[in-house]
Design an enzyme around this catalytic site. Sequence first.
Site, PDB file in Angstrom:
ATOM      1  N   ASN A   1       0.860  -1.184   0.000  1.00 22.44           N
ATOM      2  CA  ASN A   1       0.000   0.000   0.000  1.00 22.44           C
ATOM      3  C   ASN A   1       0.898   1.237   0.000  1.00 22.44           C
ATOM      4  O   ASN A   1       1.496   1.574   1.020  1.00 22.44           O
ATOM      5  CB  ASN A   1      -0.898  -0.036   1.254  1.00 22.44           C
ATOM      6  CG  ASN A   1      -1.788   1.196   1.364  1.00 22.44           C
ATOM      7  OD1 ASN A   1      -1.824   2.026   0.461  1.00 22.44           O
ATOM      8  ND2 ASN A   1      -2.488   1.306   2.476  1.00 22.44           N
TER       9      ASN A   1
ATOM     10  N   SER B   1       3.378  -2.402  10.437  1.00 22.45           N
ATOM     11  CA  SER B   1       4.830  -2.439  10.679  1.00 22.45           C
ATOM     12  C   SER B   1       5.463  -3.783  10.341  1.00 22.45           C
ATOM     13  O   SER B   1       6.377  -4.240  11.036  1.00 22.45           O
ATOM     14  CB  SER B   1       5.154  -2.026  12.122  1.00 22.45           C
ATOM     15  OG  SER B   1       4.744  -0.690  12.347  1.00 22.45           O
TER      16      SER B   1
ATOM     17  N   GLY C   1       4.900   1.179   4.830  1.00 17.22           N
ATOM     18  CA  GLY C   1       6.229   1.791   4.695  1.00 17.22           C
ATOM     19  C   GLY C   1       7.233   0.957   3.924  1.00 17.22           C
ATOM     20  O   GLY C   1       7.894   1.451   3.005  1.00 17.22           O
TER      21      GLY C   1
ATOM     22  N   GLU D   1      -6.632   4.348   7.685  1.00 15.68           N
ATOM     23  CA  GLU D   1      -6.490   5.786   7.420  1.00 15.68           C
ATOM     24  C   GLU D   1      -7.765   6.371   6.823  1.00 15.68           C
ATOM     25  O   GLU D   1      -7.931   7.592   6.762  1.00 15.68           O
ATOM     26  CB  GLU D   1      -5.246   6.013   6.547  1.00 15.68           C
ATOM     27  CG  GLU D   1      -3.987   5.851   7.403  1.00 15.68           C
ATOM     28  CD  GLU D   1      -2.800   5.234   6.721  1.00 15.68           C
ATOM     29  OE1 GLU D   1      -2.717   5.269   5.478  1.00 15.68           O
ATOM     30  OE2 GLU D   1      -1.936   4.684   7.443  1.00 15.68           O
TER      31      GLU D   1
HETATM   32  P1  PGA Z   1       2.890   0.021   7.732  1.00 22.10           P
HETATM   33  O1  PGA Z   1       1.422   0.219   7.118  1.00 22.10           O
HETATM   34  O2  PGA Z   1       3.459  -1.234   7.135  1.00 22.10           O
HETATM   35  O3  PGA Z   1       3.636   1.246   7.329  1.00 22.10           O
HETATM   36  O4  PGA Z   1       2.714  -0.094   9.218  1.00 22.10           O
HETATM   37  C1  PGA Z   1       0.578  -0.881   6.974  1.00 22.10           C
HETATM   38  C2  PGA Z   1      -0.694  -0.434   6.315  1.00 22.10           C
HETATM   39  O5  PGA Z   1      -1.143   0.693   6.572  1.00 22.10           O
HETATM   40  O6  PGA Z   1      -1.289  -1.180   5.522  1.00 22.10           O
END
Ligand code: PGA
Length: 259
Positions: free
Chosen positions: A11, A215, A237, A99
């Site tokens: 993503n 994460s 990320g 989000e």
């Molecule tokens: P992240 O995001 O790997 O940066 O924690 C995961 C996501 O929002 O799908």
Amino acid sequence: MPDRTPCVGGNWKMNTRGGAADALAAAVADRMGGIQEVEVVVFPPAVYLERVSGVLEGTNVEVGGQDISPEDDGAFTGQLSGGMLKDAGCNRVLVGHSERRHGLSEPDELLNAKVHAGLAAGLEVMLCIGETLEEREQGRTGEIVTGQVKADLAGVPAASLQQLTIAYEPVWAIGTGRTASPQDAQAVHELVRGTIGDLYDAGAAEAMRVLYGGSVKTENAAELFAQADIDGGLIGGASLDADAFMAIVEAAASTRVTG
Ligand code: PGA
């Protein structure tokens, strides 16, 4: 023994610019090489869907939208319909990412309508669910994720489940560097799978892919994906770096779920 093909999604959120999006997509496709045992999909920003689809044409990397309107056409400024996503080369779409669910206060009723819109457009829907830190600390994780699955899948017929993947993403783990322990994640995944069993049947539960997100990094991916009910990951990320993302894809390939 269930034979669920692992899936890893990247993503990209509101990151990259045109040239960088092309380069990232090309690097992911290049590194896919002979990896057949994992479905890989990237979710670029909407304005780059078409060009990224072009870069990935003929490869085994799929493209998805980050959001979908519940409507097909009409006076809905700023929104994109399933038909438009398909036109731009998508075969997948995210629904309910935290989000949007939490950040933009999208309620279950709207997310349920988006799930239906995605399925009706012939897209594979990746439904994101997850509890906030406050909810976890109150001991309400099970109640929250079960409620989200039930509300967001209301009215979805069993025949459409093959177009659906669930991503469990504890809100407190997204972009924080704080990951759920493999055991804690596994417990929620098992619960989510059980909820699918309650809503549909045991076969549907066995077949449903439930990804973990929050994460996920090169260092923790293998241990998470080795859990019996974790069928891959949704990566934020780390998906912006082709090497890191593909190391996660390789972890999913080597810990392929066999139950
Ligand atoms: P992240 O995001 O790997 O940066 O924690 C995961 C996501 O929002 O799908």
